[in-house]
Every structure is written in C-alpha cells, then in structure tokens.
Design a protein around this motif. Sequence first.
Motif, PDB file in Angstrom:
ATOM      1  N   ILE A 274       3.661  -4.563  18.162  1.00  0.00           N
ATOM      2  CA  ILE A 274       3.309  -5.923  18.542  1.00  0.00           C
ATOM      3  C   ILE A 274       3.262  -6.841  17.327  1.00  0.00           C
ATOM      4  CG2 ILE A 274       2.051  -5.427  20.670  1.00  0.00           C
ATOM      5  CD1 ILE A 274      -0.503  -5.329  18.883  1.00  0.00           C
ATOM      6  N   GLY A 275       3.674  -6.321  16.203  1.00  0.00           N
ATOM      7  CA  GLY A 275       3.739  -7.162  15.003  1.00  0.00           C
ATOM      8  C   GLY A 275       2.405  -7.615  14.475  1.00  0.00           C
ATOM      9  N   CYS A 276       1.387  -6.766  14.516  1.00  0.00           N
ATOM     10  CA  CYS A 276       0.070  -7.189  14.059  1.00  0.00           C
ATOM     11  C   CYS A 276      -0.058  -7.111  12.549  1.00  0.00           C
ATOM     12  CB  CYS A 276      -1.018  -6.358  14.708  1.00  0.00           C
ATOM     13  SG  CYS A 276      -1.083  -4.657  14.109  1.00  0.00           S
ATOM     14  N   LYS A 277       0.880  -6.456  11.908  1.00  0.00           N
ATOM     15  CA  LYS A 277       0.933  -6.367  10.453  1.00  0.00           C
ATOM     16  C   LYS A 277      -0.229  -5.591   9.833  1.00  0.00           C
ATOM     17  CE  LYS A 277       3.683 -10.325   9.214  1.00  0.00           C
ATOM     18  NZ  LYS A 277       3.935 -11.123   8.046  1.00  0.00           N
ATOM     19  N   LEU A 278      -0.931  -4.792  10.631  1.00  0.00           N
ATOM     20  CA  LEU A 278      -2.033  -4.026  10.057  1.00  0.00           C
ATOM     21  C   LEU A 278      -1.500  -2.923   9.142  1.00  0.00           C
ATOM     22  CD1 LEU A 278      -4.548  -3.707  13.016  1.00  0.00           C
ATOM     23  CD2 LEU A 278      -4.807  -5.033  10.955  1.00  0.00           C
ATOM     24  N   CYS A 279      -0.352  -2.338   9.532  1.00  0.00           N
ATOM     25  CA  CYS A 279       0.225  -1.284   8.704  1.00  0.00           C
ATOM     26  C   CYS A 279       0.672  -1.857   7.364  1.00  0.00           C
ATOM     27  CB  CYS A 279       1.392  -0.616   9.421  1.00  0.00           C
ATOM     28  SG  CYS A 279       2.576  -1.753  10.109  1.00  0.00           S
ATOM     29  N   GLU A 280       1.227  -3.066   7.427  1.00  0.00           N
ATOM     30  CA  GLU A 280       1.663  -3.726   6.198  1.00  0.00           C
ATOM     31  C   GLU A 280       0.460  -3.985   5.288  1.00  0.00           C
ATOM     32  OE1 GLU A 280       2.665  -7.870   6.357  1.00  0.00           O
ATOM     33  OE2 GLU A 280       4.572  -7.526   5.370  1.00  0.00           O
ATOM     34  N   ALA A 281      -0.657  -4.376   5.916  1.00  0.00           N
ATOM     35  CA  ALA A 281      -1.842  -4.692   5.141  1.00  0.00           C
ATOM     36  C   ALA A 281      -2.468  -3.446   4.543  1.00  0.00           C
ATOM     37  CB  ALA A 281      -2.854  -5.422   6.016  1.00  0.00           C
ATOM     38  N   VAL A 282      -2.409  -2.344   5.278  1.00  0.00           N
ATOM     39  CA  VAL A 282      -3.107  -1.146   4.825  1.00  0.00           C
ATOM     40  C   VAL A 282      -2.267  -0.327   3.845  1.00  0.00           C
ATOM     41  CG1 VAL A 282      -2.433   0.552   6.571  1.00  0.00           C
ATOM     42  CG2 VAL A 282      -4.759   0.567   5.696  1.00  0.00           C
ATOM     43  N   CYS A 283      -0.966  -0.525   3.869  1.00  0.00           N
ATOM     44  CA  CYS A 283      -0.057   0.306   3.058  1.00  0.00           C
ATOM     45  C   CYS A 283      -0.404   0.204   1.568  1.00  0.00           C
ATOM     46  CB  CYS A 283       1.394  -0.123   3.287  1.00  0.00           C
ATOM     47  SG  CYS A 283       2.563   0.903   2.392  1.00  0.00           S
ATOM     48  N   PRO A 284      -0.801   1.323   0.954  1.00  0.00           N
ATOM     49  CA  PRO A 284      -1.198   1.258  -0.457  1.00  0.00           C
ATOM     50  C   PRO A 284      -0.018   1.105  -1.399  1.00  0.00           C
ATOM     51  CG  PRO A 284      -1.338   3.510   0.316  1.00  0.00           C
ATOM     52  CD  PRO A 284      -0.959   2.688   1.504  1.00  0.00           C
ATOM     53  N   ALA A 285       1.178   1.436  -0.928  1.00  0.00           N
ATOM     54  CA  ALA A 285       2.349   1.370  -1.799  1.00  0.00           C
ATOM     55  C   ALA A 285       3.189   0.120  -1.532  1.00  0.00           C
ATOM     56  CB  ALA A 285       3.199   2.606  -1.593  1.00  0.00           C
ATOM     57  N   LEU A 286       2.720  -0.740  -0.657  1.00  0.00           N
ATOM     58  CA  LEU A 286       3.442  -1.959  -0.260  1.00  0.00           C
ATOM     59  C   LEU A 286       4.876  -1.641   0.161  1.00  0.00           C
ATOM     60  CD1 LEU A 286       2.280  -4.425  -3.047  1.00  0.00           C
ATOM     61  CD2 LEU A 286       1.161  -3.908  -0.893  1.00  0.00           C
ATOM     62  N   ALA A 287       5.022  -0.579   0.944  1.00  0.00           N
ATOM     63  CA  ALA A 287       6.356  -0.148   1.330  1.00  0.00           C
ATOM     64  C   ALA A 287       6.845  -0.837   2.597  1.00  0.00           C
ATOM     65  CB  ALA A 287       6.358   1.358   1.544  1.00  0.00           C
TER      66      ALA A 287
ATOM     67  N   ASP B  65      10.390   0.903   2.952  1.00  0.00           N
ATOM     68  CA  ASP B  65      11.131   1.417   1.807  1.00  0.00           C
ATOM     69  C   ASP B  65      10.638   2.831   1.533  1.00  0.00           C
ATOM     70  OD1 ASP B  65      12.359   2.015  -0.518  1.00  0.00           O
ATOM     71  OD2 ASP B  65      12.026   0.054  -1.453  1.00  0.00           O
ATOM     72  N   LEU B  66      11.506   3.815   1.812  1.00  0.00           N
ATOM     73  CA  LEU B  66      11.072   5.208   1.694  1.00  0.00           C
ATOM     74  C   LEU B  66      10.904   5.645   0.246  1.00  0.00           C
ATOM     75  CD1 LEU B  66      13.069   6.842   4.591  1.00  0.00           C
ATOM     76  CD2 LEU B  66      10.673   6.201   4.540  1.00  0.00           C
ATOM     77  N   PHE B  67      11.481   4.902  -0.683  1.00  0.00           N
ATOM     78  CA  PHE B  67      11.242   5.214  -2.095  1.00  0.00           C
ATOM     79  C   PHE B  67       9.831   4.830  -2.501  1.00  0.00           C
ATOM     80  CE2 PHE B  67      15.922   5.058  -3.612  1.00  0.00           C
ATOM     81  CZ  PHE B  67      16.116   6.303  -3.040  1.00  0.00           C
TER      82      PHE B  67
END
Lengths: 746, 162
Positions: free
Chosen positions: B65-78, B100-102
């Motif tokens: 749903i595009g809530c961007k929580l995963c983007e916010a929580v991602c410690p590697a900014l992937a 970005d899998l790298f």
Amino acid sequence: MEIFINDNKHEAFDNETIIQVTDRLNIHIPRFCYHKRLSIVASCRMCLIEVEGAKFPQPACSTLVREGMKIKTTGSVTEDAQKSTMEFLLINHPLDCPVCDQAGECELQDVSLDHGDYKSNYNEMKRTVIDKDIGSLVSTEMTRCIHCSRCVRFGEEVAGIKELGMTGRGEKTKIETFVNQSLTSELSGNVIDLCPVGALNNNLYKYSARTWDLEQKNSISFNDCLGSNIYYHIYKNSIKRAVPKENEQINLSWLSDRDRFGHEGIESNERILLPMIKENNKLIQSDLNSLYSITAEKIKEFSPNTTAIMSAQSSCEEMYLYQKILRENGITNIDHRTKECDFRYQENYPVIPSFDIKINDLAKMDNIILVNTNISKEFPILSIYLRNAIKNNSTNVFSLATYNYSENFDTNINEIFSPTDLVRYLRDSANNQLASIESNHKNLIILGPSSTHLKNYTEILNSTSNFAKLTNSKLALLGDLSNSSGAWAMGIIPHRLPGGIQCDKYKEKNYVSAYPSNDMFIVYNLEPEYDFSNDIEILDKLKKSKYNIFFSSYITDAIEKYADIVFPLAVQQESTGTHLNTNKQLQKSEAVILPKEKAKPGLDFLHNISKALGLDISNKQISQDISKILSSINITDNYVITENLRVPKEKDILEKYIIRSPNTNNPTLRRCESLLNTHDADNFMSLPMDMNITEDKKVTLTEHSKQIKINTNIKTHSKPENTILLKFSGRYKQKLGSCNSVIDIE
Amino acid sequence: MIKNIINFLKSLFFIEILKGLRITGKKIYKKPITIQYPDEKTPLSTRFRGLHALRKYPNGEERCIGCKLCEAVCPALAITIETEERESDKTRRTTKYDIDLFKCIYCGFCEEACPVDAIVETSIFEYHFENRQDSVMSKIDLLKIGDLYEKEELKDRSVNKL
C-alpha cells in the motif's frame, strides 16, 4: 495570581484558562478541539486534568484559573481520564495509519501513544462515513474524523464563510458542506493544518510522500505583497507542500490557498530547462557563455532604444542589478508596471508604496474604506484582520467596487460603480454616504491592485488621495505582486533611480510610450500574453522589434515565436533573494530547492551579463547597496495628487475593463491546475451593455482588427449600470485584450 | 636430555601419525557431514531470510500500500519507494519499489515493519547478477518472485504462526 501545577508554583493572569497557562510554561496537556486562535468548545475532553477540590477531572481548555488552584497534569486521576477519553475517540477511528497522509504528524497518533491505553474494550463494528467531494484543494477521508469541530469553527470565526458544518447527532454526526458544495473560501486550505487527524488532507500532497521524509525549509510567499511566511516541505528536491510559519505581524497561523497550493506550477511541463537561441526561426539549445556575450553585445548595440521590462515578483537584488546594468549602458526605459495603462500619476507616487500602517493596527481603525479591492479574494490574510477589527472594534467598512463581489465580512456600505462613476463618487464625498467619515476618526483607505489596471487609475488615485487628505485618513496602496514596493524603491521605473532619486535624463515616461522607436525588448519573468494590460499591442511590438531577450521560467507561444534569446530562469522558490513587503519589511527567502536542469537563478544570469559588459559587482556589494538605499528613503504619506486632471463628464464614454483573478497573477500560479479549478480563478471582463451581446455562448471580440474568440458564459449584472460581466472560466490561456481599446463584437 | 630421547623414540615408532590415523579410522565408517552443494542442499529454517518478494492477495491485487515503513526502517537504506494515488480506485499505491541487493543486509526489518505482509524475505538464497545494475530489484521483479514463491511462503508462515 499564583497557581500550583504539579506542586510547582507558577504565575497566571486573570481570565486565563489552565491550558493557556500550561502552554505558556511549555507543560504538555493533550488536546484536540482546543486551538489558540479559535473559540473554546471543550468537546473532545482530551484535556481533562485533575484539579484539587473538584469532584471530577476538569477540561483544562475551558476551566479558568483561580487563586491558589492546584492542578495535576500527571497522576492517576488525570491519566485515567485521558486513557478512557482516548479509548472512546479510537472506537470509530480506522486503523489505516499506513496509508494516511497524516501519519507521523498526527495528533491522535501522538496522544494515543503518550496517553492512550494499549487495549480497547470495544469489539463491535466501526462506523464508516462516505467521503465528500469538497473541491480540488482539500481531499476528505471522513471516516477518520473525531469531531473536534476545529474546521467548523475556523469557517465561522476566521474565514467568515460557514462552509463546513456538523450534521446529525451521536454516532451519526458528520462534518460536511451544505448540500455537497465545494469550499470556496480563499482560506479553505487552513482546515488541513487544523485537522488533528487525517480527515481533511492536502489534495496536492495526497499519497506523494510521508511526513518523516520531508525536509522543512523557511520561505515567504511570492503571490501577494504581504509576504506571508511559509515552511516548504521538500522531498527529493521537489516541494511537496506548504504550511504556514507563524508570524504575528503578517499571516498569524494562516495561509491563503494561493500560497499553500501555488507551488504546483513549478513542476509544470512548460518549464524552460535549457538556454536557447533562435536560429532559422527555431529556438535551439545554446551554451550560456555565448549567450552572455551576445546579450552584452546587443545591449551595447541597441542601448538607447531598448525597452526593459521586469516582473515585480523578482527579488530586490535582481531588480537592483538589472537596472544597474541597463542604466550604466544607457538604457533608461525600465518598467515593471506592465498591467497598467495609465501612468500620469507617476511623478507624485511615493518612493515605497506601502500599507502605511502596520497590518496589526488594522484592528484599531474606526473606518476602513475599500476602494475597488476585493480583500477576501485578493488578500485573504488581510480579511482575517479586517474581520477581527469589525468584531472587536466595531470598525465600519465601506466597500466601493467596480464589479459585484462578495466579502467574508460585513460591510456597512457596498456600492458598485463603473470606474468613472467611482471617481465621481469619491469627488462628491460631501454629499453621499462617505460624508459620515469624520477627520477626527482613525480612517484607512485601502486601494488595491485591481485599480491599477484601470485606464483612469490616476483619477482614482487622485480623488482617493484628496478624500484621504480631507478626512485625515491613511492611504494604503497594495501592490500587485510580491515585490511591488521593492520595484518602486529599486528603480524599476523610468523616472527614478533606486531610492527614489529623480532621474534627469530619462527618455520615455513609461514602457508603452517607447513603442514607436523600439529596437530591442528585454523581458524579465513576464509572459507577453498574460502579464500586459494590452497583450495584442505588446505582441505586435515584439514582432516588429529587432531583437528580444527573454528571461523566463515557462515557455509560451509568444516567447517561442518572438524570442531571440531565452534564459531559463529559476522560479522564486529556487533562488535566493529579498522581497520588500507592503509593511516595508525586507524579508529574505533562501532557495528551498535546486533549480531544474539548466535553469539558474536570475541573479546568476545578471552577474554574468554584467561581467560581459565589464561591470563587476559582488553579491555582498548589492546587499550593502540595497540596505543603504532603503535606509536613506524618507517615508512620506501615500497621497498621490496629480494636478490638471480632466474632470469626468456627466455621461462618459462606454467602459470596458478587465478584472484579473489574483489566482492567475504570476507565471507559476497560472500553471497550478488545482487552483485554476476553483471559483477564484475566474477573470472577468466588463463590457458596455449597449453592444447588444446576445445570450449566445460564443462571443467574438474584434480589437485592433484582431479577433479574440471567447467561449464564455455571459453573466449579466445589474451593477455597475449598463455593463455586463464576461466570465473567463479559469483558463489562463484566454487572451484578455487591452483595457482601453475600442471593441467590436460580432 | 631425557626429553630428546623420548621424542626420538616417538618418531621412530610413528606414534603421532598413528594417533592422527585413529581419528581418520573412526570417521571413515561414519556418514560424512559435508554435502555436495549444487546436487545436495542443507535444510533451511522456515524463518530463513533470503531474496525479497512482494506478495499479492489471492484475488491478484498487490498487497503493498506504499506506506514506506520498510523504507523508513531499513538500516542499510536499500529500499526506494515512490507512491501516488492510483487512478482507478483512488488508493495509495507504489509506482516504484526498488531494493538494492548490494546494500541489503538481510536483517528482515522490512518484513517485520510491513503492516500488510507485502514485502517478505523468501527462502531463496542462491542467485547471482551478471551486471552491476542488476542488483536493483524493481517492483516487477519482486512481484514475479512473489508469484513464484507464494505457496512456499504460505507453508512457511503456517509453521511460524504464533
């Protein structure tokens, strides 16, 4: 008096409520319905706190402080009350925080986390409310509403139009507009900020970013001469939304819709992103360095016969450097008054036209006379002050208009005249309703920018000034664009150098009179089709001129056709500069985003051109010069009295005049689709009724033997007499024609 | 002196070698613990955090749903997400969902943050890229993986249920 908050002694004043004291002391009490600029209703019960001696917890927002009162903002009684209030509020609130735009800045979310319980006793169905379409600016998600009624009170108390209301009772309570109308107020966007939850949202911002990603940057509004303070919220170098920055001297906590939604145009696909030069009748990409040298060459070549016009939306620095470059090279015909067609007043005009009094002092006035100024549409922020003045000081407001418009406050007298009759009425002030205004009162006359577009502006200015002198009134001259005051002070006029110093050797009195001998045009941030009082004439002149240099942010047909050089100008939000507002405050606005592609701030272009012309002046030098100029100016009154004016005849010629919508005022605003979809974006043209226009939907006007076709709804108004108003439905594409030409209608 | 004599005797009778060979002798008849990797694979935990996937609902609608929580929580900014209102039903949807899998450190926070169980880390642990830019998985790639591994994902989830 002394009160005790959490066992600490604090000072409080009489007639203060508890929440006002704690807010001043930065002691947090949760609240939803309370807002410092709205009336108190105590309906949400979130601010319940323990007061010693009271049987039940008391609402902090509506309980007045007493001597020796003992309040506890923490502790079991307060916390229990807050927990159960929160539980009730969450009964019907959907759990759609992941998709809600308010998430992250939501008061309900924050308060629920700080003061709510983690469990609920409620296991029934939640209610849902159908969303309403309330216009293109505010989107709704009414299921989320917690009925704090801030938006309703805002409409009643601040905006002055009761647009949103509460219908139904109990669980069926709904916030809605009356029979599905859309919001029409020019301040409607403020309900977005007021809404503590995500029920009323910014339609432009909808689903485009999350609050925690946004970067907040200071700026000011470039859409009117008040210079409201704005926070722009930026995400990935694009402006996502604008919210008000509190400024007690200008915009309080509010923002007009123009300022809030006026950034949409920046993303328009009409933006000019490359420097261009004309080759074989086509604009092709060029490199900037060669453009600078060509521009310098051309300035030298055509120097005395050049007309340089500049938008009054530019910053003081741009204006100062622009006129300096041109004047050093013998170009004196510099002007910013492109929407005007009457310049006879110019010798007596104040050096800095201004509001004359501080905006805050509006509330102290006894009589306010609005001359052809639709305050609630043109200056929505001022209308808030006016409403307060009427409410608190029972100020009398007289409205003298040239067309029929509504205001969001009560006017004592509301008269509509044709421009000539308006002058006559002001001259005859002893024998009409204006006679009630006495010179020992505090009087203010506000003359708005729509008068400047009229062909008898000098007469209006003259009779207004005479009347002001007679009644010992202050005269407020409101500018058309954000830096109109600055343009006068910085010498973007042919007859004055910066600081109002009379210029001896100017050739032309205004930009129009230079037309016959014109060789080159330098047009700075103006669009020939829309920014001129007579677009047909200017297009004709651009065609005949030998060389045209444009600084523009957006491409238009005329620029594509007639420009020989186009500099891709960054919009105001992308450049740094100072703007002089109508309060004579010099406000700095930093660039909030980087310019798109190869666009650059105007100051960069001007610096490079000045270098190419052998003139080197640093930014520091410019700002020093500007502050020197502004401090040297003697502030005088705003009276503009011109001698030897023609007395209007009893039955003057038929009049045609254009009323421009403030929502199509500058190039960026013209490209804000959502603003153009509102009622306020309509331009009007008043035509004499004798021309026998039938109730046909299509009208063709012939002007200067050129045809303008207008698809429009003809709306006949009884006032002013013998005219009809043609309405242009919001499209900036519509050509308006001249203000003062002879027209034939087919 | 005596130490040297003992060492000499030990080396004379190959004592050390015999000691070592005893281990060999013990292991030679036991089942080996190494596996032949491409042909054989070790068992995986049902909670293994491998390649990412975006799941769909059984009716084919994407879950995200595009809530961007995963983007916010991602410690590697992937994770990079762009969202907008979908024209057809006015819901919040992503227009871009890149991982970005790298950059990814396979911590599983995105999976944990997701309110609709859209982004998951599947049990796929073997994959490679032939070009550097291939490391960025787009929304289409992720949805494709989601389609392929939905059954396994459901099976893993049923085991992991609390």
